[in-house]
Design a protein around this motif. Structure first.
Motif, PDB file in Angstrom:
ATOM      1  N   GLU A  48      11.418 -15.407   2.047  1.00 36.54           N
ATOM      2  CA  GLU A  48      10.041 -14.969   1.795  1.00 36.54           C
ATOM      3  C   GLU A  48      10.089 -13.716   0.948  1.00 36.54           C
ATOM      4  O   GLU A  48      10.904 -12.816   1.163  1.00 36.54           O
ATOM      5  CB  GLU A  48       9.369 -14.666   3.137  1.00 36.54           C
ATOM      6  N   SER A  49       9.203 -13.659  -0.012  1.00 39.25           N
ATOM      7  CA  SER A  49       9.138 -12.480  -0.876  1.00 39.25           C
ATOM      8  C   SER A  49       7.671 -12.172  -1.156  1.00 39.25           C
ATOM      9  O   SER A  49       6.904 -13.060  -1.513  1.00 39.25           O
ATOM     10  CB  SER A  49       9.883 -12.751  -2.182  1.00 39.25           C
ATOM     11  N   ASP A  50       7.296 -10.911  -0.983  1.00 41.26           N
ATOM     12  CA  ASP A  50       5.938 -10.454  -1.260  1.00 41.26           C
ATOM     13  C   ASP A  50       6.012  -9.306  -2.267  1.00 41.26           C
ATOM     14  O   ASP A  50       6.886  -8.446  -2.181  1.00 41.26           O
ATOM     15  CB  ASP A  50       5.248  -9.903   0.006  1.00 41.26           C
ATOM     16  N   HIS A  51       5.077  -9.311  -3.179  1.00 38.42           N
ATOM     17  CA  HIS A  51       5.014  -8.239  -4.175  1.00 38.42           C
ATOM     18  C   HIS A  51       3.546  -7.871  -4.382  1.00 38.42           C
ATOM     19  O   HIS A  51       2.715  -8.720  -4.657  1.00 38.42           O
ATOM     20  CB  HIS A  51       5.634  -8.701  -5.490  1.00 38.42           C
ATOM     21  N   VAL A  52       3.248  -6.589  -4.245  1.00 37.92           N
ATOM     22  CA  VAL A  52       1.893  -6.084  -4.450  1.00 37.92           C
ATOM     23  C   VAL A  52       1.963  -5.006  -5.532  1.00 37.92           C
ATOM     24  O   VAL A  52       2.790  -4.102  -5.462  1.00 37.92           O
ATOM     25  CB  VAL A  52       1.316  -5.489  -3.142  1.00 37.92           C
ATOM     26  N   PHE A  53       1.098  -5.128  -6.520  1.00 31.70           N
ATOM     27  CA  PHE A  53       1.039  -4.157  -7.607  1.00 31.70           C
ATOM     28  C   PHE A  53      -0.414  -3.754  -7.807  1.00 31.70           C
ATOM     29  O   PHE A  53      -1.294  -4.603  -7.896  1.00 31.70           O
ATOM     30  CB  PHE A  53       1.595  -4.770  -8.899  1.00 31.70           C
ATOM     31  N   ALA A  54      -0.674  -2.460  -7.862  1.00 32.13           N
ATOM     32  CA  ALA A  54      -2.032  -1.959  -8.100  1.00 32.13           C
ATOM     33  C   ALA A  54      -1.947  -0.741  -9.015  1.00 32.13           C
ATOM     34  O   ALA A  54      -1.036   0.066  -8.902  1.00 32.13           O
ATOM     35  CB  ALA A  54      -2.694  -1.584  -6.783  1.00 32.13           C
ATOM     36  N   ALA A  55      -2.895  -0.643  -9.907  1.00 28.89           N
ATOM     37  CA  ALA A  55      -2.971   0.507 -10.805  1.00 28.89           C
ATOM     38  C   ALA A  55      -4.425   0.929 -10.910  1.00 28.89           C
ATOM     39  O   ALA A  55      -5.325   0.096 -10.937  1.00 28.89           O
ATOM     40  CB  ALA A  55      -2.422   0.145 -12.183  1.00 28.89           C
ATOM     41  N   GLU A  56      -4.611   2.226 -10.948  1.00 28.20           N
ATOM     42  CA  GLU A  56      -5.956   2.747 -11.132  1.00 28.20           C
ATOM     43  C   GLU A  56      -5.864   3.975 -12.019  1.00 28.20           C
ATOM     44  O   GLU A  56      -4.829   4.630 -12.082  1.00 28.20           O
ATOM     45  CB  GLU A  56      -6.606   3.116  -9.793  1.00 28.20           C
ATOM     46  N   GLY A  57      -6.939   4.263 -12.679  1.00 26.10           N
ATOM     47  CA  GLY A  57      -6.916   5.437 -13.542  1.00 26.10           C
ATOM     48  C   GLY A  57      -8.305   5.835 -13.961  1.00 26.10           C
ATOM     49  O   GLY A  57      -9.241   5.038 -13.947  1.00 26.10           O
ATOM     50  N   SER A  58      -8.405   7.084 -14.308  1.00 25.57           N
ATOM     51  CA  SER A  58      -9.661   7.595 -14.846  1.00 25.57           C
ATOM     52  C   SER A  58      -9.334   8.640 -15.905  1.00 25.57           C
ATOM     53  O   SER A  58      -8.315   9.314 -15.845  1.00 25.57           O
ATOM     54  CB  SER A  58     -10.520   8.207 -13.737  1.00 25.57           C
ATOM     55  N   GLU A  59     -10.217   8.733 -16.875  1.00 24.75           N
ATOM     56  CA  GLU A  59     -10.022   9.662 -17.966  1.00 24.75           C
ATOM     57  C   GLU A  59     -11.393  10.161 -18.395  1.00 24.75           C
ATOM     58  O   GLU A  59     -12.329   9.380 -18.523  1.00 24.75           O
ATOM     59  CB  GLU A  59      -9.327   8.938 -19.113  1.00 24.75           C
ATOM     60  N   SER A  60     -11.513  11.449 -18.586  1.00 23.68           N
ATOM     61  CA  SER A  60     -12.794  12.003 -19.023  1.00 23.68           C
ATOM     62  C   SER A  60     -12.549  13.132 -20.012  1.00 23.68           C
ATOM     63  O   SER A  60     -11.545  13.832 -19.939  1.00 23.68           O
ATOM     64  CB  SER A  60     -13.604  12.508 -17.825  1.00 23.68           C
ATOM     65  N   SER A  61     -13.501  13.263 -20.905  1.00 20.56           N
ATOM     66  CA  SER A  61     -13.405  14.298 -21.927  1.00 20.56           C
ATOM     67  C   SER A  61     -14.798  14.883 -22.142  1.00 20.56           C
ATOM     68  O   SER A  61     -15.793  14.156 -22.085  1.00 20.56           O
ATOM     69  CB  SER A  61     -12.878  13.698 -23.232  1.00 20.56           C
TER      70      SER A  61
END
Length: 135
Positions: free
Chosen positions: A84-97
């Protein structure tokens, strides 16, 4: 002083004008800049492996003196494999100027205009004296 045929005597008489102006200039400039970035990456891995092997045996053998022979065999074999193999990937980001600029210009112009007249004495033949002053 002047003498005229009318018999009048004029003393100090003065008239004039003055013109002045005031100019003032005031200037202010400015700017503001800001930048913000926030990024995150989350990753999780999980792996598992399982292997099961089960063997069971049973053997019976019997020989009789009269020559009969009996033999029995029971055998159980069980094999199990799992992965059994599980993989979780999450990315978040914010940018302001943010950028702002301002400019301010103040101009002041003031004009001063004055006029004046001044007279001090007037003598006539009648003997009277008149004092005059004005502005």
């Amino acid at each position: 002083m002047s003498d005229f045929d009318t018999g009048a005597d004029y003393g100090h008489v003065e008239a004039g004008q003055e013109h002045e102006s005031l100019d003032q200039l005031h200037q202010v400039e400015g700017s503001e800049n800001s930048y913000d970035s926030n990024f995150g990456v989350y990753e999780q891995d999980h792996a598992s492996a399982e292997q099961t092997s089960f063997d069971q045996g049973h053997h019976v053998e019997y020989s009789n003196p009269d020559g009969t022979h009996y033999e029995e065999s029971d055998f159980t074999s069980y094999d199990h494999s799992a992965a059994e193999s599980d993989h979780v990937f999450a990315a978040e980001g914010s940018e302001s100027s943010h950028a702002s600029e301002f400019s301010q210009l103040d101009a002041l112009r003031h004009q001063l205009d004055t006029s004046f007249a001044s007279a001090t004495e007037l003598h006539t033949d009648g003997g009277g004296q008149l004092g005059v002053a004005s502005n």
